[in-house]
Design a protein around this motif. Structure first.
Motif, PDB file in Angstrom:
ATOM      1  N   ASP A  68       0.818  -1.224   0.000  1.00 50.20           N
ATOM      2  CA  ASP A  68       0.000   0.000   0.000  1.00 50.20           C
ATOM      3  C   ASP A  68       0.847   1.268   0.000  1.00 50.20           C
ATOM      4  O   ASP A  68       0.508   2.245  -0.666  1.00 50.20           O
ATOM      5  N   GLU A  69       1.910   1.269   0.793  1.00 45.87           N
ATOM      6  CA  GLU A  69       2.721   2.475   0.952  1.00 45.87           C
ATOM      7  C   GLU A  69       3.207   2.999  -0.408  1.00 45.87           C
ATOM      8  O   GLU A  69       3.225   4.204  -0.659  1.00 45.87           O
ATOM      9  N   VAL A  70       3.590   2.058  -1.284  1.00 42.26           N
ATOM     10  CA  VAL A  70       4.105   2.434  -2.607  1.00 42.26           C
ATOM     11  C   VAL A  70       2.973   3.011  -3.453  1.00 42.26           C
ATOM     12  O   VAL A  70       3.107   4.072  -4.078  1.00 42.26           O
ATOM     13  N   VAL A  71       1.852   2.310  -3.454  1.00 41.29           N
ATOM     14  CA  VAL A  71       0.742   2.677  -4.344  1.00 41.29           C
ATOM     15  C   VAL A  71       0.061   3.958  -3.861  1.00 41.29           C
ATOM     16  O   VAL A  71      -0.303   4.829  -4.659  1.00 41.29           O
ATOM     17  N   GLU A  95      -7.949  -0.718   3.136  1.00 40.42           N
ATOM     18  CA  GLU A  95      -6.995   0.308   3.584  1.00 40.42           C
ATOM     19  C   GLU A  95      -6.840   1.388   2.509  1.00 40.42           C
ATOM     20  O   GLU A  95      -6.770   2.579   2.812  1.00 40.42           O
ATOM     21  N   GLN A  96      -6.787   0.962   1.239  1.00 44.70           N
ATOM     22  CA  GLN A  96      -6.670   1.939   0.145  1.00 44.70           C
ATOM     23  C   GLN A  96      -7.957   2.756  -0.004  1.00 44.70           C
ATOM     24  O   GLN A  96      -7.907   3.936  -0.360  1.00 44.70           O
ATOM     25  N   VAL A  97      -9.113   2.156   0.291  1.00 41.66           N
ATOM     26  CA  VAL A  97     -10.383   2.916   0.277  1.00 41.66           C
ATOM     27  C   VAL A  97     -10.280   4.066   1.280  1.00 41.66           C
ATOM     28  O   VAL A  97     -10.637   5.214   0.983  1.00 41.66           O
ATOM     29  N   GLU A  98      -9.779   3.750   2.465  1.00 45.30           N
ATOM     30  CA  GLU A  98      -9.680   4.787   3.510  1.00 45.30           C
ATOM     31  C   GLU A  98      -8.697   5.882   3.103  1.00 45.30           C
ATOM     32  O   GLU A  98      -8.947   7.074   3.319  1.00 45.30           O
ATOM     33  N   ASP A 176     -10.811 -12.046  -2.890  1.00 49.55           N
ATOM     34  CA  ASP A 176     -10.570 -12.008  -1.441  1.00 49.55           C
ATOM     35  C   ASP A 176     -10.420 -10.583  -0.914  1.00 49.55           C
ATOM     36  O   ASP A 176     -10.848 -10.274   0.188  1.00 49.55           O
ATOM     37  N   THR A 177      -9.771  -9.725  -1.689  1.00 50.55           N
ATOM     38  CA  THR A 177      -9.329  -8.432  -1.150  1.00 50.55           C
ATOM     39  C   THR A 177     -10.045  -7.234  -1.756  1.00 50.55           C
ATOM     40  O   THR A 177     -10.344  -6.272  -1.045  1.00 50.55           O
ATOM     41  N   THR A 178     -10.333  -7.293  -3.063  1.00 50.05           N
ATOM     42  CA  THR A 178     -10.898  -6.106  -3.732  1.00 50.05           C
ATOM     43  C   THR A 178     -12.421  -6.103  -3.697  1.00 50.05           C
ATOM     44  O   THR A 178     -13.023  -5.022  -3.610  1.00 50.05           O
ATOM     45  N   VAL A 179     -13.050  -7.286  -3.726  1.00 53.49           N
ATOM     46  CA  VAL A 179     -14.526  -7.298  -3.656  1.00 53.49           C
ATOM     47  C   VAL A 179     -15.024  -6.596  -2.376  1.00 53.49           C
ATOM     48  O   VAL A 179     -15.944  -5.771  -2.455  1.00 53.49           O
ATOM     49  N   PRO A 180     -14.420  -6.831  -1.213  1.00 55.95           N
ATOM     50  CA  PRO A 180     -14.884  -6.079  -0.021  1.00 55.95           C
ATOM     51  C   PRO A 180     -14.710  -4.569  -0.179  1.00 55.95           C
ATOM     52  O   PRO A 180     -15.529  -3.792   0.332  1.00 55.95           O
ATOM     53  N   ALA A 181     -13.672  -4.146  -0.899  1.00 55.40           N
ATOM     54  CA  ALA A 181     -13.468  -2.704  -1.129  1.00 55.40           C
ATOM     55  C   ALA A 181     -14.583  -2.158  -2.028  1.00 55.40           C
ATOM     56  O   ALA A 181     -15.126  -1.078  -1.783  1.00 55.40           O
ATOM     57  N   ILE A 182     -14.947  -2.917  -3.071  1.00 53.76           N
ATOM     58  CA  ILE A 182     -16.042  -2.481  -3.960  1.00 53.76           C
ATOM     59  C   ILE A 182     -17.363  -2.452  -3.192  1.00 53.76           C
ATOM     60  O   ILE A 182     -18.149  -1.506  -3.313  1.00 53.76           O
ATOM     61  N   ASP A 183     -17.586  -3.475  -2.368  1.00 61.04           N
ATOM     62  CA  ASP A 183     -18.839  -3.530  -1.594  1.00 61.04           C
ATOM     63  C   ASP A 183     -18.997  -2.309  -0.696  1.00 61.04           C
ATOM     64  O   ASP A 183     -20.114  -1.863  -0.433  1.00 61.04           O
ATOM     65  N   HIS A 184     -17.876  -1.758  -0.261  1.00 63.18           N
ATOM     66  CA  HIS A 184     -17.909  -0.561   0.586  1.00 63.18           C
ATOM     67  C   HIS A 184     -18.636   0.596  -0.122  1.00 63.18           C
ATOM     68  O   HIS A 184     -19.257   1.432   0.520  1.00 63.18           O
TER      69      HIS A 184
END
Ligand code: AP5
Length: 217
Positions: A68-71, A95-98, A176-184
């Protein structure tokens, strides 16, 4: 009026890059893409960041997320200078959403939906021009001369992360990781789901209509 600030979400191979080019051309906004930014900096030294690998390359070739830190730093810098944008490839986890919420507001949030088998076919068959970055497909979008770009005559190659193994991993990471971000974002007033399994022109017509309706409001 300020230029629109647009987020495009979706799995690997959904057509985010293809449709972001259309959006940038039509609405006069900048295409901010973490994938292209990272590919241009694959061998950047990130050893001072306490990460597992010393460069983005190893993460990307395996189909894993770059830390995340890089992106976050790439996106923060790009959005600070953009007058309107379509953001493609970020956020990919909560974390990236936030982080993004702290950086900027969004006028439209698009989510492209495409099934897993279709995505595997699109990605493993994709070929990319080494010169100008144009995309082709071994079955659906062939160049006039095999292996050579129609636009600039450079060679067409397969992206390192378009091997079957890396594609399967990218799709697992997405689930696993991005679908929860989209659901947000689903309950957000400016969230629009788009059927990405249609022909590219039909996907584009739906996207253009959704953006116009949302920003005219
Ligand atoms: P990135 O470059 O963002 O890859 P991706 O999300 O996996 O998306 P793709 O570029 O593969 O697909 P796309 O949705 O843009 O589809 P496209 O339009 O090309 O990221 C690569 C890597 O970088 C990640 O795996 C990770 O390691 C790292 N990374 C990036 N962002 C990160 C982040 N935020 N955090 C951490 N790490 C990050 O289309 C695909 C193909 O389908 C093309 O051949 C196209 O011609 C074809 N096509 C498009 N639309 C259609 C259609 N409607 N019908 C038929 N074919 C179509």
């Amino acid at each position: 009026m300020a230029q629109p600030q647009i987020l495009i979400l979706g799995p690997p191979g959904a057509g985010k890059g293809t449709q972001s080019s259309n959006i940038a051309g039509e609405f006069g906004v900048e295409h901010v893409t973490t994938g292209d930014a990272l590919r241009a900096n694959k061998d950047m030294d990130i050893s001072d960041m306490d990460t597992e690998y010393d460069t983005p390359r190893a993460y990307m070739e395996a189909g894993d997320l770059v830390p995340d830190e890089v992106v976050n730093a790439i996106v923060d810098e790009a959005l600070t200078t953009a007058n309107g944008f379509v953001l493609d490839g970020y956020p990919r986890n909560i974390e990236q959403v936030e982080e993004l919420e702290a950086m900027t507001d969004l006028d439209v949030i698009l989510s492209l939906s495409v099934g897993r088998e279709e995505l595997i076919g699109r990605l493993t068959g994709r070929r990319v021009c080494e010169g100008c970055g144009a995309n082709y497909h071994v079955e659906f979008d062939q160049p006039a001369k095999e292996g050579v770009c129609d636009e600039c005559d450079a060679d067409l190659v397969q992206r390192d992360d378009d091997s079957r193994e890396a594609v399967e991993n990218r799709l697992d990471v997405f689930e696993d990781t991005t679908v929860p971000a989209i659901d947000h974002y689903r309950d957000n007033d400016v969230f629009v789901e788009i059927n990405g399994e249609q022909q590219p022109d039909s996907v584009w017509a739906d996207i253009k209509g959704a953006i116009r309706r949302t920003i005219d409001g």
